[in-house]
Design a protein around this motif. Sequence first.
Motif, mmCIF file in Angstrom:
data_model
loop_
_atom_site.group_PDB
_atom_site.id
_atom_site.type_symbol
_atom_site.label_atom_id
_atom_site.label_comp_id
_atom_site.label_asym_id
_atom_site.label_seq_id
_atom_site.Cartn_x
_atom_site.Cartn_y
_atom_site.Cartn_z
ATOM 1 N N TRP A 20 0.852 -1.183 0.000
ATOM 2 C CA TRP A 20 0.000 0.000 0.000
ATOM 3 C C TRP A 20 0.896 1.244 0.000
ATOM 4 O O TRP A 20 2.020 1.217 0.508
ATOM 5 C CB TRP A 20 -0.868 0.034 1.257
ATOM 6 C CG TRP A 20 -1.885 -1.061 1.367
ATOM 7 C CD1 TRP A 20 -2.924 -1.322 0.522
ATOM 8 C CD2 TRP A 20 -1.995 -2.042 2.420
ATOM 9 N NE1 TRP A 20 -3.662 -2.390 0.979
ATOM 10 C CE2 TRP A 20 -3.115 -2.850 2.139
ATOM 11 C CE3 TRP A 20 -1.252 -2.314 3.578
ATOM 12 C CZ2 TRP A 20 -3.519 -3.912 2.964
ATOM 13 C CZ3 TRP A 20 -1.653 -3.355 4.398
ATOM 14 C CH2 TRP A 20 -2.764 -4.146 4.083
ATOM 15 N N ILE A 70 1.664 -5.456 1.683
ATOM 16 C CA ILE A 70 0.351 -6.078 1.884
ATOM 17 C C ILE A 70 0.600 -7.540 2.253
ATOM 18 O O ILE A 70 1.249 -8.264 1.496
ATOM 19 C CB ILE A 70 -0.488 -6.015 0.597
ATOM 20 C CG1 ILE A 70 -0.672 -4.556 0.162
ATOM 21 C CG2 ILE A 70 -1.848 -6.687 0.805
ATOM 22 C CD1 ILE A 70 -1.389 -4.382 -1.177
ATOM 23 N N SER A 119 -10.253 -2.428 2.987
ATOM 24 C CA SER A 119 -9.682 -2.185 4.314
ATOM 25 C C SER A 119 -10.178 -3.214 5.327
ATOM 26 O O SER A 119 -9.433 -3.610 6.231
ATOM 27 C CB SER A 119 -10.027 -0.771 4.789
ATOM 28 O OG SER A 119 -9.403 -0.492 6.018
ATOM 29 N N HIS A 241 -4.947 1.579 3.307
ATOM 30 C CA HIS A 241 -5.436 0.347 2.657
ATOM 31 C C HIS A 241 -6.147 0.663 1.339
ATOM 32 O O HIS A 241 -6.047 -0.073 0.371
ATOM 33 C CB HIS A 241 -6.396 -0.403 3.582
ATOM 34 C CG HIS A 241 -5.807 -0.751 4.917
ATOM 35 N ND1 HIS A 241 -6.553 -0.846 6.064
ATOM 36 C CD2 HIS A 241 -4.527 -0.987 5.296
ATOM 37 C CE1 HIS A 241 -5.770 -1.156 7.088
ATOM 38 N NE2 HIS A 241 -4.533 -1.245 6.648
ATOM 39 N N SER A 243 -5.491 2.843 -0.688
ATOM 40 C CA SER A 243 -4.586 3.274 -1.763
ATOM 41 C C SER A 243 -4.488 2.223 -2.861
ATOM 42 O O SER A 243 -4.077 2.514 -3.982
ATOM 43 C CB SER A 243 -3.183 3.576 -1.212
ATOM 44 O OG SER A 243 -2.526 2.382 -0.814
ATOM 45 N N ILE A 244 -4.916 0.994 -2.551
ATOM 46 C CA ILE A 244 -4.940 -0.048 -3.585
ATOM 47 C C ILE A 244 -5.780 0.392 -4.775
ATOM 48 O O ILE A 244 -5.483 0.049 -5.930
ATOM 49 C CB ILE A 244 -5.469 -1.392 -2.995
ATOM 50 C CG1 ILE A 244 -5.326 -2.541 -3.982
ATOM 51 C CG2 ILE A 244 -6.928 -1.304 -2.585
ATOM 52 C CD1 ILE A 244 -4.238 -3.477 -3.674
ATOM 53 N N GLY A 275 -8.037 7.007 -1.053
ATOM 54 C CA GLY A 275 -7.386 5.858 -1.684
ATOM 55 C C GLY A 275 -7.175 6.044 -3.167
ATOM 56 O O GLY A 275 -6.116 5.715 -3.711
#
Lengths: 458, 458
Positions: A20, A70, A119, A241, A243-244, A275
């Motif tokens: 991430w 991750i 998340s 999280h 940011s994926i 994100g």
Amino acid sequence: MKREIPYKTYLTENEIPTAWYNVRADMKTDHRPLLNPANMEPMALEDLKPVFCEELAKQELNTSDRFIPIPEEVREFYTMFRPSPLVRAYFLEEALGTPAEIYYKYEGGNTSGSHKLNSAIAQAYYAKEQGLKGVTTETGAGQWGTALAMACGYFDLECRVYMVRVSAEQKPDRVEIMHTYDADVTLSPSDTTEIGRKMLSDHVNPDGSLGTAISEAVEYAVQNDGYRYVLGSVLNQVVLHQSIIGLETKLAFEKLDRYPDIVIGCAGGGSNLGGLMSPFMEDRLADRTAPYFIAVEPASCPSLTRGKFAYDFCDTGQVTPLAKMYTLGHGFIPPASHAGGLRFHGMSPILSQLYHDGFLDEARSVTQQEIFEAATLFSKVEGTLPAPESAHAIKVAIDEALECKKTGEKKIIVFGLTGTGYFDMSAYRRYREGGLDDTPPSDESIATGLGELPPNAE
Amino acid sequence: MKREIPYKTYLTENEIPTAWYNVRADMKTDHRPLLNPANMEPMALEDLKPVFCEELAKQELNTSDRFIPIPEEVREFYTMFRPSPLVRAYFLEEALGTPAEIYYKYEGGNTSGSHKLNSAIAQAYYAKEQGLKGVTTETGAGQWGTALAMACGYFDLECRVYMVRVSAEQKPDRVEIMHTYDADVTLSPSDTTEIGRKMLSDHVNPDGSLGTAISEAVEYAVQNDGYRYVLGSVLNQVVLHQSIIGLETKLAFEKLDRYPDIVIGCAGGGSNLGGLMSPFMEDRLADRTAPYFIAVEPASCPSLTRGKFAYDFCDTGQVTPLAKMYTLGHGFIPPASHAGGLRFHGMSPILSQLYHDGFLDEARSVTQQEIFEAATLFSKVEGTLPAPESAHAIKVAIDEALECKKTGEKKIIVFGLTGTGYFDMSAYRRYREGGLDDTPPSDESIATGLGELPPNAE
């Protein structure tokens, strides 16, 4: 039909990011700490540990690591519903007659129906790793509760969800999905906590609110062994999280030999926009070419556009740490007529700081009438019926595309389509029947909320 | 995590088939014609034209063209939700500890929530091309009505849906989605048709049934200018359109260098299984290596396992043509306690003939308790909450995989995951609370239904 760019661009499973992106590490700002409500002192890891899972608390405080790996188990779970498609909205472009290219990253294609699962699975994983018995949380519209129920079901972890009473009564199907994944759903306010019992005996707001449900979930976690509290938005760890979403979006654009001019996201607590935009914000923070960022919030809960950048509690009951954020005051409750989600009084500290510092370029508020008009058009031409939350972003994407039509610019617009509207059909019905009330909060009610901000925290 | 075969295999947009496969052209059988209810004579194109769109009537009668081109407009619409993924059910395999490879073709990832959209868009297209004002249809669980509403909304065609009253009352959200796509939803029995008025005045079955809703939809189409009747299952044209499922599945398996040993589908009217298995049946009919085919039906509506291969009406009101099919009798109504779809008294003539001739190898009936157990397990491990209909196939796929566990065989199993269970949560709740009644139809009720078959048609 031979398209240069396909309708849907999928990355391969092996292209799912392995880390991430932590945008805070690139923000050249004085990160404002969470404050302990007991003494208004900055909270350290030790202070957070009774409330949060340890690893998540570390992520919450992390301002130095640009990337955080991750875990393999999380990445394996991600393969069930990721990579999510980056969709070129050809049908919407045609309906609008715009020269702009419109894209959306669609996060609604999993059973929880929204991006929240990104998340939830991470948080459940860290709770399991820590050997906890279970986690507690709150949910309003139900997206987060459903996602957490799925994640906990996967790791065989107890999941205790405090759901805003009026939402639960309006959405029995949401509740039943959580039950299918073995979650324990308690309607809030409830008699299982002190704050809940107080709310019930005071008869202040028997329908419940997100703020009260948070207070209950935190209280239960702190007072019961083997439980921690988890949250689906607002917090730094959640933006991390999520940011994926942006990492996949950026990579897909690279493959298409494109780079967006405008990034748009709906913003309640800020997790989705945070994100989606983080990896593009990386460019902005490094002074490279970067998109123009727009946050879209409901006129009925306008934390960025009418709130104040100040320290505030994250809950009504004042049991949570205080965060420096754009807020309408922890006592603010949006009008009952507001149908969609995005009802939280505050905004992610990361987004708030970026907005305050001028990196998040713009915040706009839109009415319910506008978002359901956009949602209905979108449903018909693109074939995906969006959640009202997501429709905030659709509305502004349409506005920007129509602006391009005027100017002739071929801008590349991308927005986050965070979820499906399957569980919001009663809101669609109210729209169709003309029953939505769009009266914005009065200046008095905004002033009242802001007047209750804690005085001694700057 | 480095997998030889990814969790999801997507074809590219350009690999979406350009023609549907018409399995009837390869069936070396005496195709039994539809019969005119007025005189029991075979129906020709001219006879079908007052009821069906002309091009669809041609497809209904077509026993010679092996492939029928997919119109470009339909293919363009397909790109919104196709190719659908072929999923390797790694998590289910692990949960079962089976050496088998389990795959499913997931058709629930569009807003209508099921595979029905594959045929709906084709039917709406031909209606539009013919210059019609609108189409009529019936819907029970609502999957077909929703799909048709979306398709008609896309082509700006009137869509008149007769929905079984009790289903509509149980599923207001389904109704609202149809409204969002501008469909006109009439609860059946209704006072808009003669048969509906008769049912209402007789007080026989005020809750409605699929058979009655069909009668109403046909009556309205025949008696009003510019309307034709369309149907989401049973008919040959629908199996034709649904062959897109099997064509994509076969191509994906080729890319994975695999070929299935077992193909499993739930079977109500037969459209999903017919579509999934047709391109593999092509191999069987050509005496090449082919999979073992299993149809799965509910114990409460067991047309293949307890019905008779005979000519029967497709509706209660006896206004539709008669088809040679496995049937429980047009008066058969499954027990009210039956929660899922698959409530139709008859089975697709194509599937019926293939079953009768031994090409469709096996039919199994399963109970509600069994399918919801399978559905709940599947939801937890694979992260997708299935429609009860689809869970019939899941149940048998699990059984076959467990059989492989006993024998040590590494069979390749594929089943059709036709839709999501989002709109069936009340059925899940009844299951969870132990409220499902699995009493199968008595021998007497089966005999009664079969006793009402038209006597003079063989």
